[in-house]
Design an enzyme around this catalytic site. Sequence first.
Site, PDB file in Angstrom:
ATOM      1  N   LYS A  84      25.160 -60.432  26.024  1.00  0.00           N
ATOM      2  CA  LYS A  84      24.325 -60.202  24.658  1.00  0.00           C
ATOM      3  C   LYS A  84      22.999 -60.833  24.882  1.00  0.00           C
ATOM      4  CE  LYS A  84      22.766 -60.379  21.180  1.00  0.00           C
ATOM      5  NZ  LYS A  84      21.133 -60.474  21.028  1.00  0.00           N
ATOM      6  N   GLU A 128      23.254 -74.316  24.798  1.00  0.00           N
ATOM      7  CA  GLU A 128      22.088 -75.024  25.350  1.00  0.00           C
ATOM      8  C   GLU A 128      21.053 -74.744  24.600  1.00  0.00           C
ATOM      9  OE1 GLU A 128      22.240 -76.405  28.270  1.00  0.00           O
ATOM     10  OE2 GLU A 128      24.272 -75.765  29.069  1.00  0.00           O
ATOM     11  N   CYS A 143      12.352 -74.082  26.783  1.00  0.00           N
ATOM     12  CA  CYS A 143      13.041 -75.123  26.219  1.00  0.00           C
ATOM     13  C   CYS A 143      12.843 -76.693  26.478  1.00  0.00           C
ATOM     14  CB  CYS A 143      14.467 -74.906  26.228  1.00  0.00           C
ATOM     15  SG  CYS A 143      15.078 -74.816  28.005  1.00  0.00           S
TER      16      CYS A 143
END
Length: 508
Positions: A201, A277, A312
């Site tokens: 997805k 994560e 990130c």
Amino acid sequence: MTDASLPPTGQALIWRDRANALIAEGLIDGRGLVEGQRVKAVAEETFECRSPIDGRLLTPVARGRQADIDLAVGSARRAFDDGRWAGQAPAARKRVLQRFAELIVQHKDELALLETLDMGKPIQHSLGVDVPAAARCIAWYAEAIDKVYDEIAPTGRNALALIQREPVGVVGAIVPWNYPMIMAAWKLGPALAAGNSVVLKPSEKSPLTALRLGELALKAGLPEGVLNVVPGFGMEAGEALALHLDVDALGFTGSTRVGRKMLEYAGRSNLKRVFNELGGKSAFVVFDDSDALERAAQTVAGSIFFNQGESCNAPSRLLVHERIADDFVGRVLAQTPNYQPADPLDPSTVMGALVDEAQLRTVLGYIEAGHKEGARCVAGGTQARAETGGFYVTPTVFDGVRNDMLIAKEEIFGPVLSVIRFKDEAEAVALANQSSYGLQASVWSSHIDRAHRVARALRAGTVHVNQYDEDDITVPFGGVKQSGNGRDKSLHALDKYTELKTTWIRID
Ligand code: NAD
């Protein structure tokens, strides 16, 4: 003068022409991929996929919901249960995945263009970083999988105990928009190599390359149903996938807020394994004994402004010793002109557009919060290129930041650096660790004991010493604390997508 008023270079014209042709001829396919077929959503609903470069409509995209997820998971389950992929020898899976990686490289221009149009990053990075990294990831797991051995336990002579890795079954992979292809590859590489079926997805903000990757995997020989791609919104397709009773494990990359939900979904459904994560607020710690201050300044600027700050592991907190702070901030500021946002389709551009208007508002909101809390904005802090219809922010540096300010605590996910000064090593370590996140950190010192001491003391999944950007598929990637659990990349990622099975055999 912004670059928008400059004539585009020849190369930029070529990419723009290609983009125009792709869009005008309706060549971008926003349909899902289920059971080996490109399909509309069951309810035939779509959502608009617009480019953050200029707000242009790229294509309508299938809006997957529960019914679409049910079909995709059903397809993945059948594919897993009949062994059409899991039952193949690792060397056979390897060959298919190697072809998949080769096809990614062969389609590099198309994939890079889609990535840049869809999420706004500079074409030079889509071409030079995202496509090769995705291909290398798939190729690396392909090459590794027929070299991974199982174990035999040290039993007595009358027994044989086998400890074997088995694929978990159906993996739900839910990924973000900041590195759409790479994040998908980090899940697909180990999950498919290990023999699982996957329902992917992608983010509703950047679904296009994931759909193309699904097609290329099929073309490479991946059996139908082994990889299904369902685009859609988090609260619709994402939630349906995460709650599905027939999904055995979730590989999630995204925000800590949604990572929390993943654990709830597992608890409310079938206790599927959840590997998160998540976000970060990584500290870049510069000591006054470093003899590489210029390189440190270039590195922190290059890393925080790379991908428009939408990484990130962006080193968004710069911790610098007070004795060298003024000099060091000056060096960082000297770098900011190199990162002015420009046309992402121009190959000379190094900073592109934020992913959408919502992200632009979020970043500008944090900049406002920095001003309100009394931090000094010493570079940038403004929207740029608004006349293009796209979403750009100038490289921004706040000095005089305290670790308890919002801009030091929360992940901004934009090109905003917060500078915090410290007095000594103990304070530096304490400030670096005073964060709910623990993804990465960096320590700069020319004193070997200090470098090791501080690297040990920093609570992060990865600590860099006197560098920041070294990275490779061979090393694990992931965080501690609220940056998540589990690790992407390296052989350790196989732990997420395999279960250990023990078989005891009695020997008479
Ligand atoms: P996000 O959490 O908003 O969305 C991530 C994915 O989850 C998307 O596909 C989204 O549709 C889906 N989603 C959202 N709500 C959901 C729900 N309720 N149920 C199921 N699915 C849902 O994150 P984002 O804004 O797309 O990405 C940015 C975040 O990703 C940042 O926090 C960044 O730090 C993190 N990230 C982490 C890593 C890492 O390896 N640690 C790598 C890249 C990005």
